[in-house]
Design a protein around this motif. Structure first.
Motif, PDB file in Angstrom:
ATOM      1  N   ASP A 169      47.151 -60.316 -33.633  1.00 48.16           N
ATOM      2  CA  ASP A 169      45.699 -60.177 -33.668  1.00 48.16           C
ATOM      3  C   ASP A 169      45.264 -58.890 -32.976  1.00 48.16           C
ATOM      4  OD1 ASP A 169      46.417 -61.210 -31.167  1.00 48.16           O
ATOM      5  OD2 ASP A 169      44.618 -62.429 -30.978  1.00 48.16           O
ATOM      6  N   LEU A 170      45.945 -58.513 -31.893  1.00 49.43           N
ATOM      7  CA  LEU A 170      45.629 -57.266 -31.204  1.00 49.43           C
ATOM      8  C   LEU A 170      45.960 -56.068 -32.088  1.00 49.43           C
ATOM      9  CD1 LEU A 170      44.783 -55.665 -28.697  1.00 49.43           C
ATOM     10  CD2 LEU A 170      47.147 -55.820 -27.929  1.00 49.43           C
ATOM     11  N   LEU A 171      47.132 -56.089 -32.720  1.00 46.78           N
ATOM     12  CA  LEU A 171      47.514 -54.974 -33.592  1.00 46.78           C
ATOM     13  C   LEU A 171      46.551 -54.843 -34.764  1.00 46.78           C
ATOM     14  CD1 LEU A 171      51.374 -55.420 -33.536  1.00 46.78           C
ATOM     15  CD2 LEU A 171      50.065 -53.561 -32.519  1.00 46.78           C
ATOM     16  N   GLU A 172      46.157 -55.955 -35.349  1.00 44.70           N
ATOM     17  CA  GLU A 172      45.201 -55.913 -36.452  1.00 44.70           C
ATOM     18  C   GLU A 172      43.842 -55.405 -35.970  1.00 44.70           C
ATOM     19  OE1 GLU A 172      45.677 -56.237 -39.669  1.00 44.70           O
ATOM     20  OE2 GLU A 172      47.793 -56.693 -39.370  1.00 44.70           O
ATOM     21  N   ALA A 173      43.439 -55.822 -34.778  1.00 43.95           N
ATOM     22  CA  ALA A 173      42.175 -55.339 -34.216  1.00 43.95           C
ATOM     23  C   ALA A 173      42.228 -53.823 -34.009  1.00 43.95           C
ATOM     24  CB  ALA A 173      41.868 -56.046 -32.890  1.00 43.95           C
ATOM     25  N   MET A 174      43.359 -53.323 -33.504  1.00 44.65           N
ATOM     26  CA  MET A 174      43.493 -51.879 -33.289  1.00 44.65           C
ATOM     27  C   MET A 174      43.456 -51.130 -34.623  1.00 44.65           C
ATOM     28  SD  MET A 174      43.501 -51.474 -30.054  1.00 44.65           S
ATOM     29  CE  MET A 174      42.496 -52.940 -29.941  1.00 44.65           C
ATOM     30  N   GLU A 175      44.072 -51.697 -35.648  1.00 45.39           N
ATOM     31  CA  GLU A 175      44.039 -51.070 -36.978  1.00 45.39           C
ATOM     32  C   GLU A 175      42.592 -51.000 -37.483  1.00 45.39           C
ATOM     33  OE1 GLU A 175      46.700 -49.916 -39.052  1.00 45.39           O
ATOM     34  OE2 GLU A 175      47.803 -50.027 -37.176  1.00 45.39           O
ATOM     35  N   THR A 176      41.835 -52.066 -37.293  1.00 46.51           N
ATOM     36  CA  THR A 176      40.439 -52.111 -37.743  1.00 46.51           C
ATOM     37  C   THR A 176      39.594 -51.094 -36.980  1.00 46.51           C
ATOM     38  OG1 THR A 176      40.661 -54.436 -38.331  1.00 46.51           O
ATOM     39  CG2 THR A 176      38.426 -53.611 -37.993  1.00 46.51           C
ATOM     40  N   ILE A 177      39.732 -51.065 -35.677  1.00 47.69           N
ATOM     41  CA  ILE A 177      38.963 -50.131 -34.853  1.00 47.69           C
ATOM     42  C   ILE A 177      39.336 -48.687 -35.193  1.00 47.69           C
ATOM     43  CG2 ILE A 177      38.616 -49.296 -32.482  1.00 47.69           C
ATOM     44  CD1 ILE A 177      38.954 -52.260 -31.598  1.00 47.69           C
ATOM     45  N   ILE A 198      37.159 -41.273 -20.799  1.00 49.63           N
ATOM     46  CA  ILE A 198      38.190 -42.303 -20.987  1.00 49.63           C
ATOM     47  C   ILE A 198      37.628 -43.677 -20.653  1.00 49.63           C
ATOM     48  CG2 ILE A 198      40.388 -43.167 -20.081  1.00 49.63           C
ATOM     49  CD1 ILE A 198      40.602 -40.828 -22.104  1.00 49.63           C
ATOM     50  N   LYS A 199      36.913 -43.786 -19.538  1.00 52.34           N
ATOM     51  CA  LYS A 199      36.330 -45.074 -19.154  1.00 52.34           C
ATOM     52  C   LYS A 199      35.340 -45.552 -20.211  1.00 52.34           C
ATOM     53  CE  LYS A 199      36.984 -44.734 -14.172  1.00 52.34           C
ATOM     54  NZ  LYS A 199      36.343 -44.693 -12.849  1.00 52.34           N
ATOM     55  N   ALA A 200      34.527 -44.644 -20.736  1.00 46.71           N
ATOM     56  CA  ALA A 200      33.565 -45.007 -21.780  1.00 46.71           C
ATOM     57  C   ALA A 200      34.284 -45.428 -23.064  1.00 46.71           C
ATOM     58  CB  ALA A 200      32.620 -43.845 -22.051  1.00 46.71           C
ATOM     59  N   GLN A 201      35.339 -44.718 -23.432  1.00 48.51           N
ATOM     60  CA  GLN A 201      36.090 -45.068 -24.639  1.00 48.51           C
ATOM     61  C   GLN A 201      36.725 -46.455 -24.504  1.00 48.51           C
ATOM     62  OE1 GLN A 201      38.760 -41.691 -24.955  1.00 48.51           O
ATOM     63  NE2 GLN A 201      37.465 -40.726 -26.518  1.00 48.51           N
ATOM     64  N   ILE A 202      37.281 -46.747 -23.354  1.00 51.97           N
ATOM     65  CA  ILE A 202      37.909 -48.053 -23.136  1.00 51.97           C
ATOM     66  C   ILE A 202      36.854 -49.149 -23.171  1.00 51.97           C
ATOM     67  CG2 ILE A 202      39.129 -49.465 -21.421  1.00 51.97           C
ATOM     68  CD1 ILE A 202      40.663 -46.817 -20.693  1.00 51.97           C
ATOM     69  N   HIS A 203      35.715 -48.930 -22.539  1.00 54.93           N
ATOM     70  CA  HIS A 203      34.630 -49.914 -22.557  1.00 54.93           C
ATOM     71  C   HIS A 203      34.176 -50.188 -23.996  1.00 54.93           C
ATOM     72  CE1 HIS A 203      31.018 -52.073 -21.457  1.00 54.93           C
ATOM     73  NE2 HIS A 203      30.325 -51.246 -22.222  1.00 54.93           N
ATOM     74  N   THR A 204      33.965 -49.127 -24.765  1.00 54.11           N
ATOM     75  CA  THR A 204      33.529 -49.270 -26.160  1.00 54.11           C
ATOM     76  C   THR A 204      34.611 -49.955 -26.983  1.00 54.11           C
ATOM     77  OG1 THR A 204      32.173 -47.292 -25.963  1.00 54.11           O
ATOM     78  CG2 THR A 204      32.715 -48.018 -28.197  1.00 54.11           C
ATOM     79  N   GLY A 205      35.861 -49.567 -26.775  1.00 58.87           N
ATOM     80  CA  GLY A 205      36.970 -50.185 -27.496  1.00 58.87           C
ATOM     81  C   GLY A 205      37.072 -51.671 -27.224  1.00 58.87           C
ATOM     82  N   ARG A 206      36.892 -52.063 -25.970  1.00 60.50           N
ATOM     83  CA  ARG A 206      36.930 -53.491 -25.616  1.00 60.50           C
ATOM     84  C   ARG A 206      35.807 -54.252 -26.316  1.00 60.50           C
ATOM     85  NH1 ARG A 206      37.868 -52.487 -19.166  1.00 60.50           N
ATOM     86  NH2 ARG A 206      40.152 -52.399 -19.225  1.00 60.50           N
ATOM     87  N   LEU A 210      34.361 -53.509 -29.130  1.00 66.32           N
ATOM     88  CA  LEU A 210      34.682 -53.627 -30.549  1.00 66.32           C
ATOM     89  C   LEU A 210      35.838 -54.601 -30.800  1.00 66.32           C
ATOM     90  CD1 LEU A 210      34.440 -49.856 -31.562  1.00 66.32           C
ATOM     91  CD2 LEU A 210      32.824 -51.670 -32.156  1.00 66.32           C
ATOM     92  N   ALA A 211      36.782 -54.674 -29.874  1.00 63.54           N
ATOM     93  CA  ALA A 211      37.975 -55.514 -30.055  1.00 63.54           C
ATOM     94  C   ALA A 211      37.675 -57.006 -29.857  1.00 63.54           C
ATOM     95  CB  ALA A 211      39.091 -55.081 -29.103  1.00 63.54           C
ATOM     96  N   ARG A 212      36.794 -57.338 -28.927  1.00 63.28           N
ATOM     97  CA  ARG A 212      36.560 -58.752 -28.601  1.00 63.28           C
ATOM     98  C   ARG A 212      36.323 -59.639 -29.811  1.00 63.28           C
ATOM     99  NH1 ARG A 212      33.371 -56.932 -24.324  1.00 63.28           N
ATOM    100  NH2 ARG A 212      34.812 -56.600 -22.654  1.00 63.28           N
ATOM    101  N   LEU A 237      37.219 -59.284 -32.765  1.00 62.87           N
ATOM    102  CA  LEU A 237      38.315 -59.232 -33.725  1.00 62.87           C
ATOM    103  C   LEU A 237      39.532 -60.037 -33.272  1.00 62.87           C
ATOM    104  CD1 LEU A 237      38.153 -55.400 -34.486  1.00 62.87           C
ATOM    105  CD2 LEU A 237      37.262 -57.264 -35.903  1.00 62.87           C
ATOM    106  N   LEU A 238      39.569 -60.418 -32.013  1.00 55.87           N
ATOM    107  CA  LEU A 238      40.712 -61.143 -31.479  1.00 55.87           C
ATOM    108  C   LEU A 238      40.567 -62.645 -31.705  1.00 55.87           C
ATOM    109  CD1 LEU A 238      41.134 -59.167 -28.155  1.00 55.87           C
ATOM    110  CD2 LEU A 238      42.459 -58.924 -30.268  1.00 55.87           C
ATOM    111  N   ARG A 239      41.687 -63.291 -32.021  1.00 54.49           N
ATOM    112  CA  ARG A 239      41.666 -64.744 -32.252  1.00 54.49           C
ATOM    113  C   ARG A 239      41.180 -65.461 -31.001  1.00 54.49           C
ATOM    114  NH1 ARG A 239      47.610 -64.865 -34.162  1.00 54.49           N
ATOM    115  NH2 ARG A 239      47.385 -63.526 -35.945  1.00 54.49           N
ATOM    116  N   GLY A 240      40.456 -66.531 -31.237  1.00 52.19           N
ATOM    117  CA  GLY A 240      39.970 -67.333 -30.139  1.00 52.19           C
ATOM    118  C   GLY A 240      38.690 -66.810 -29.528  1.00 52.19           C
ATOM    119  N   ASN A 241      38.194 -65.690 -30.006  1.00 50.58           N
ATOM    120  CA  ASN A 241      36.939 -65.143 -29.494  1.00 50.58           C
ATOM    121  C   ASN A 241      35.839 -65.400 -30.494  1.00 50.58           C
ATOM    122  OD1 ASN A 241      37.862 -64.059 -27.059  1.00 50.58           O
ATOM    123  ND2 ASN A 241      38.677 -62.287 -28.099  1.00 50.58           N
ATOM    124  N   PRO A 242      34.636 -65.691 -30.016  1.00 53.05           N
ATOM    125  CA  PRO A 242      33.529 -65.951 -30.926  1.00 53.05           C
ATOM    126  C   PRO A 242      33.068 -64.695 -31.635  1.00 53.05           C
ATOM    127  CG  PRO A 242      32.816 -66.142 -28.617  1.00 53.05           C
ATOM    128  CD  PRO A 242      34.276 -65.855 -28.618  1.00 53.05           C
TER     129      PRO A 242
END
Length: 188
Positions: A126-134, A169-177, A179-181, A183-188
């Motif tokens: 699910d993480l790899l698929e989320a990274m592909e989507t992002i 970098i901090k802003a990119q990680i915050h934005t990435g998180r 967007l990822a939430r 897309l990950l299984r078990g997250n609403p």
């Protein structure tokens, strides 16, 4: 230095080997690859939990290190650069396996058996698929996010490796998180 590991070498010693290898010393390159292989394999296992898949990715990473060592600028630690190469090799291996599984699935018109098809057997899919989507819309977010949240690298190390300001970098990680939430299984 046969049989050596990164545990037996200081970061400065690894950097010295890398500099000599980058400058054309073939023996130093062989010693360097031997020394960093366990670390590269651990990085690949973080992305590909099935050991044979991780070993394939590690081999690709070591080949990339050997052929692209000239692109290591020497500003940061060699192991930080190697870490990024290994992550990218593992992701490339995952993509190749996913595409092969999809092609096989299309030919057989049935779902691959998860007990025998390692690309769909891991817990990080699910993480790899989320990274592909992002990555499709925001490619600059994926590398910092993986380096921070999967591999636990410090913001400072990531900024140095990526060559971007710490705040970016901090802003990119915050934005990435953000967007990822969803897309990950078990997250609403």
């Amino acid at each position: 230095m046969p049989g050596m590991t990164t545990e037996g070498l200081t970061p400065d010693a690894i950097d010295d080997l890398a500099r000599r290898a980058r400058d054309g010393d073939r023996a130093a390159l062989e010693d360097l690859l031997t020394a960093v292989r366990p670390r590269a394999l651990n990085v690949c296992r973080g992305v590909l939990p099935y050991t044979p898949d991780a070993e394939d990715a590690c081999q690709e990473a070591l080949l990339n290190i050997a052929t692209k060592i000239g692109s290591w600028g020497g500003r940061g630690r060699f192991t930080t650069w190697m870490h990024v190469v290994a992550v990218n090799s593992a992701r490339t291996t995952y993509r190749r396996m996913r595409n092969q599984a999809a092609a096989t699935d299309a030919i057989h018109l049935e779902k691959p058996d998860p007990r025998t098809t390692s690309v769909i057997a891991g817990t990080r899919l699910d993480l790899l698929e989320a990274m592909e989507t992002i990555e499709r819309d925001h490619p600059q977010l994926v590398e910092p996010l993986l380096l921070r949240d999967v591999y636990g690298m410090s913001y400072e190390e990531i900024a140095q490796q990526v060559g971007a300001p710490l705040g970016t970098i901090k802003a990119q990680i915050h934005t990435g998180r953000k967007l990822a939430r969803p897309l990950l299984r078990g997250n609403p």
